[in-house]
Scaffold this active site. Sequence first.
Site, PDB file in Angstrom:
ATOM      1  N   CYS A  47       0.860  -1.182   0.000  1.00 39.31           N
ATOM      2  CA  CYS A  47       0.000   0.000   0.000  1.00 39.31           C
ATOM      3  C   CYS A  47       0.892   1.226   0.000  1.00 39.31           C
ATOM      4  O   CYS A  47       1.644   1.453   0.944  1.00 39.31           O
ATOM      5  CB  CYS A  47      -0.891  -0.021   1.246  1.00 39.31           C
ATOM      6  N   THR A  49       1.332   5.572  -1.020  1.00 36.69           N
ATOM      7  CA  THR A  49       0.584   6.828  -1.009  1.00 36.69           C
ATOM      8  C   THR A  49       0.890   7.657  -2.248  1.00 36.69           C
ATOM      9  O   THR A  49       2.068   7.887  -2.573  1.00 36.69           O
ATOM     10  CB  THR A  49       0.938   7.647   0.245  1.00 36.69           C
ATOM     11  N   THR A 155      -6.507 -18.361  -3.814  1.00 38.54           N
ATOM     12  CA  THR A 155      -6.813 -19.460  -2.902  1.00 38.54           C
ATOM     13  C   THR A 155      -5.691 -20.485  -2.941  1.00 38.54           C
ATOM     14  O   THR A 155      -5.245 -20.881  -4.018  1.00 38.54           O
ATOM     15  CB  THR A 155      -8.138 -20.141  -3.285  1.00 38.54           C
TER      16      THR A 155
END
Length: 206
Positions: A47, A49, A155
């Site tokens: 993540c 910015t 998965t």
Amino acid sequence: MFTGLVSDVGTVVSVAGEGDLRRIAIRASYDPAGIALGASIACSGPCLTAVSVEPAEGGCVFAVDAAAETLARTTVGSWTAGARINLERSLKVGDELGGHLVTGHVDGLAEIVERTSVTAGAWGPSERFTLQAPAGLKKFIAEKGSVCLDGTSLTVNVVQDDLFSVLLIPHTLQVTTWGARRAGDRLNLEVDLIARYAARLAEARA
């Protein structure tokens, strides 16, 4: 917060800086008007910015800063101009949770040890990837559980000690960077959030 459903594949335009801070410019098809400064964008897992956003043909170019922790734990430090990056915008209240809850906090790097074609249908072959997890993270990976690899929610099919496999359908291979992945590639790994907390609670009880 994210779901691991890739919404665009961006391309690194430039990497500036050395040492513990890099500024990375990424071209994407996102509408620049929809990206506020300070917005969180998952870039192949981490993540990051948005610190600048500029309109560009077909979308925008946005820049992110990667600091020491990100450079040490992820593949971001190896990115160069031309690298293709799986992108996902952060969730909004009311969005569909189609993958699993992903924080964008990468735990370590998994390495592809084998890629094999499984089936060939009308839309192309599915591919099974066998990966090796870091020793400290293998306990968080469970058969039929979820993992996030390079920002993609997948998965787990089979687990054998520190090896685990995932199956990629043709659509995912086409709309992410997975189509170009080969044995020896290292991927950003985020283990399932629930598995992480369950393991911590078990440790605390012990």
